[in-house]
Design an enzyme around this catalytic site. Structure first.
Site: not given
Length: 307
Positions: A10, A176
């Site tokens: 990425g 998270h």
């Protein structure tokens, strides 16, 4: 020996910033992978041209394929769709599951001894995907979330106390997302517990702001944060590459610890060359344990959505 090799999948905001910090710290040569033609190559070349000025010799190789990633020591997976305003991390499950699974299928066979550091959201569920697809032992799949959430909390606490950020440690457990569990009791300023230094309502407001720290930035920017997430990721990679045995809050696969089994959840871990070398269990109050249980239930719901 030669330099260590770190693959970053990425080349968007997070991935490119991770690559930049890795070479600035000379932690290893970086292979930057992205499906967009020219993007990783261009950013890689740009970073290599910065090297003479900054004085580092670690280099970036940009590529659209995976052959260059062979025998990586660490693979960081940042690829996936970022959040847009109004989206929760959970909204990304379906899109990002496909991406993380296909990335893991490519990197795992080429670097069978690598440690996978997962950054894609929703974090805890994406760790599950990478773990299942890679077949790696639990020590070698770890998620970046707690370091970032703690960093946000540390900044807010330092700001409230008007002290150096270096004086502040903060602890955040759990998934998270909105159910994360910041622990003021285990957070300190120069070793002094935070509850002794700040009034309860100030701490409560900071806990709340920490929980929604990502959304606050998405609202301002129209996309996910990248400087602090990249920095947090690199702290983890550095602990692994340098075998620092550093205790950091990370998403790890629990097998009975904290009464949770078979889920990736943010807990304090010892990070070193072997990856997650130890999961540290701290005593929780009834309220804290209940909050962690609630967080685990939210993660379980996401994992149930995985195809």
């Amino acid at each position: 020996m030669g330099r260590k090799k770190i693959t970053v999948v990425g080349a968007g905001n997070v991935g490119a910033t991770v690559a930049e910090l890795l070479v600035l710290k000379e932690l290893g040569n970086v292979v930057l992978v992205d499906i967009v033609e020219g993007l990783p190559q261009g950013k890689g070349l740009d970073l290599n041209e910065m090297a003479p000025v900054e004085g580092y010799d670690a280099l970036v190789t940009g590529t659209n394929g995976y052959d260059e990633t062979k025998d990586s020591d660490v693979v960081v997976i940042t690829s996936g769709a970022p959040r847009k305003p109004g989206m929760s991390r959970d909204d990304l499950v379906e899109i990002n599951q496909k991406i993380v699974a296909s990335v893991t299928e490519q990197v795992a066979p080429r670097s069978p001894n690598a440690i996978l550091v997962v950054v894609a959201n929703p974090l805890d569920a994406m760790c599950t995907v990478a773990h299942r697809v890679s077949g790696f032992p639990r020590e070698r799949v770890v998620g970046m979330a707690g370091v970032l959430d703690s960093a946000r909390m540390r900044y807010f606490l330092a700001d409230a106390l008007q002290v150096s950020v270096e004086n502040i440690t903060a602890f955040v457990l759990g998934g998270h997302g909105d159910t994360m569990v910041p622990l003021p009791r285990y957070s300190t300023c120069a070793g002094i517990p935070i509850p002794e230094l700040l009034p309860e309502d100030t701490i409560a407001a900071i806990v709340e702001r920490t929980r929604h720290g990502g959304a606050e930035i998405v609202k301002l920017l129209g996309t996910s944060a990248w400087y602090a997430p990249a920095s947090a990721t690199v702290e983890m990679v550095e602990a692994i590459i340098k075998d620092k045995k550093k205790i950091l809050p990370c998403a790890a696969l629990l097998q009975g610890e904290y009464g949770i089994d078979g889920l990736f959840i943010g807990v304090p871990v010892k990070l070193g060359r072997g990856g997650v070398e130890q999961i540290i269990e701290i005593k929780l109050t009834e309220d804290e344990a209940a909050a962690l249980k609630k967080s685990a239930a939210a993660v379980q719901e996401l994992v149930n959505l995985l195809k």
